[in-house]
Motif scaffolding. Structure first.
Motif, PDB file in Angstrom:
ATOM      1  N   SER A  67       0.831  -1.211   0.000  1.00 53.93           N
ATOM      2  CA  SER A  67       0.000   0.000   0.000  1.00 53.93           C
ATOM      3  C   SER A  67       0.861   1.254   0.000  1.00 53.93           C
ATOM      4  O   SER A  67       0.583   2.212  -0.728  1.00 53.93           O
ATOM      5  N   ALA A  68       1.913   1.251   0.807  1.00 57.46           N
ATOM      6  CA  ALA A  68       2.831   2.402   0.825  1.00 57.46           C
ATOM      7  C   ALA A  68       3.453   2.597  -0.554  1.00 57.46           C
ATOM      8  O   ALA A  68       3.582   3.725  -1.035  1.00 57.46           O
ATOM      9  N   GLU A  69       3.800   1.498  -1.194  1.00 56.05           N
ATOM     10  CA  GLU A  69       4.362   1.567  -2.548  1.00 56.05           C
ATOM     11  C   GLU A  69       3.345   2.147  -3.528  1.00 56.05           C
ATOM     12  O   GLU A  69       3.671   2.993  -4.368  1.00 56.05           O
ATOM     13  N   MET A  70       2.089   1.695  -3.426  1.00 60.37           N
ATOM     14  CA  MET A  70       1.041   2.160  -4.340  1.00 60.37           C
ATOM     15  C   MET A  70       0.733   3.647  -4.162  1.00 60.37           C
ATOM     16  O   MET A  70       0.271   4.294  -5.099  1.00 60.37           O
ATOM     17  N   LEU A  71       0.980   4.179  -2.971  1.00 62.79           N
ATOM     18  CA  LEU A  71       0.750   5.611  -2.757  1.00 62.79           C
ATOM     19  C   LEU A  71       1.719   6.458  -3.574  1.00 62.79           C
ATOM     20  O   LEU A  71       1.418   7.602  -3.909  1.00 62.79           O
ATOM     21  N   GLY A  72       2.890   5.915  -3.876  1.00 62.58           N
ATOM     22  CA  GLY A  72       3.842   6.598  -4.735  1.00 62.58           C
ATOM     23  C   GLY A  72       4.408   7.882  -4.162  1.00 62.58           C
ATOM     24  O   GLY A  72       4.747   8.810  -4.902  1.00 62.58           O
ATOM     25  N   LEU A  73       4.541   7.956  -2.853  1.00 65.92           N
ATOM     26  CA  LEU A  73       5.073   9.161  -2.218  1.00 65.92           C
ATOM     27  C   LEU A  73       6.595   9.172  -2.306  1.00 65.92           C
ATOM     28  O   LEU A  73       7.239   8.127  -2.249  1.00 65.92           O
ATOM     29  N   SER A  74       7.157  10.348  -2.398  1.00 68.58           N
ATOM     30  CA  SER A  74       8.614  10.452  -2.484  1.00 68.58           C
ATOM     31  C   SER A  74       9.278  10.456  -1.108  1.00 68.58           C
ATOM     32  O   SER A  74      10.497  10.439  -1.012  1.00 68.58           O
ATOM     33  N   ALA A  75       8.502  10.455  -0.063  1.00 72.99           N
ATOM     34  CA  ALA A  75       9.039  10.493   1.301  1.00 72.99           C
ATOM     35  C   ALA A  75       9.837   9.235   1.619  1.00 72.99           C
ATOM     36  O   ALA A  75       9.605   8.160   1.050  1.00 72.99           O
ATOM     37  N   ARG A  76      10.756   9.370   2.558  1.00 72.56           N
ATOM     38  CA  ARG A  76      11.531   8.233   3.051  1.00 72.56           C
ATOM     39  C   ARG A  76      10.578   7.235   3.706  1.00 72.56           C
ATOM     40  O   ARG A  76       9.616   7.621   4.367  1.00 72.56           O
ATOM     41  N   ARG A  77      10.844   5.929   3.520  1.00 67.75           N
ATOM     42  CA  ARG A  77      10.005   4.879   4.119  1.00 67.75           C
ATOM     43  C   ARG A  77      10.788   4.107   5.158  1.00 67.75           C
ATOM     44  O   ARG A  77      11.948   3.769   4.948  1.00 67.75           O
ATOM     45  N   VAL A  78      10.100   3.793   6.268  1.00 71.54           N
ATOM     46  CA  VAL A  78      10.693   3.037   7.365  1.00 71.54           C
ATOM     47  C   VAL A  78       9.699   1.971   7.809  1.00 71.54           C
ATOM     48  O   VAL A  78       8.500   2.238   7.905  1.00 71.54           O
ATOM     49  N   VAL A  79      10.193   0.775   8.065  1.00 70.43           N
ATOM     50  CA  VAL A  79       9.359  -0.301   8.619  1.00 70.43           C
ATOM     51  C   VAL A  79       9.533  -0.288  10.132  1.00 70.43           C
ATOM     52  O   VAL A  79      10.656  -0.221  10.635  1.00 70.43           O
ATOM     53  N   MET A  80       8.411  -0.348  10.856  1.00 69.87           N
ATOM     54  CA  MET A  80       8.446  -0.303  12.311  1.00 69.87           C
ATOM     55  C   MET A  80       7.557  -1.422  12.870  1.00 69.87           C
ATOM     56  O   MET A  80       6.364  -1.492  12.539  1.00 69.87           O
TER      57      MET A  80
END
Length: 193
Positions: A67-80
């Motif tokens: 889902s995070a990938e599908m949002l296509g945001l340029s922000a940094r991603r972190v798994v928590m």
């Protein structure tokens, strides 16, 4: 400062074919392994609401990551890890075959009444959500806008913890791709006026 809680997109699984209680564990495993249904993408207004996001946090689940990938945001991603969904009892006696969603509701009710069967309890999940809310506040202070792509039940507990610590809800959502958004004045901005 803004914190956005986004529920993942709809997993591509069969929600309606009746199953027995003995099959519920296998259905939950399929739900956990499923990709997000590509025919139901995130709505454009959700992407717009997240356009200034500086950090996206997800759980380890496939549906949250996708889902995070599908949002296509340029922000940094972190798994928590603390963003993971609250567990459901997977095995319990029930005499009638039902739709998987009906079993999900029944399992959630059992969990609320203490049938955690060695899983994280409701109290433990609420405590985890409180810790998560504190961490999100720190991260929002650093990046301005933090988005959490995660799970409905944990989001409810996290939302309550945010409200209890002075955050105001500015948007409310339910269901897949829903957005609940919280705002709190920046401590520096509040003292500078």
């Amino acid at each position: 400062m803004i914190i956005s809680l986004i529920r993942h997109g709809r997993p591509a699984v069969d929600y309606w074919t009746r199953i027995s209680a003995a099959e519920f564990d296998a259905w939950l495993a399929a739900y956990d392994a499923a990709d997000v249904d590509g025919s139901l993408p995130p709505p454009p207004e959700l992407r717009d609401a997240l356009s200034d996001c500086g950090l996206v946090i997800t759980s380890r689940s496939r549906r949250a990551l996708r889902s995070a990938e599908m949002l296509g945001l340029s922000a940094r991603r972190v798994v928590m890890d603390d963003v993971g969904e609250t567990p459901l009892p997977r095995k319990f006696p029930w005499p009638v075959a039902m739709a998987p969603l009906s079993f999900t509701v029944l399992a959630r009710i059992l969990w609320h009444f203490g049938a955690a069967n060695g899983l994280e309890t409701r109290r433990e999940a609420v405590d985890r959500a409180r810790r998560l809310a504190l961490r999100l506040e720190t991260l929002a202070g650093e990046s301005g806008h933090v988005a959490v792509v995660g799970h409905g039940y944990l989001h409810r507990f996290t939302a309550a913890a945010l409200r209890n610590s002075g955050w105001s809800r500015t948007r409310t959502g339910r269901g897949y791709w829903s957005l609940s958004q919280f705002q709190k004045p920046d401590a520096g901005a509040a003292g500078s006026g």
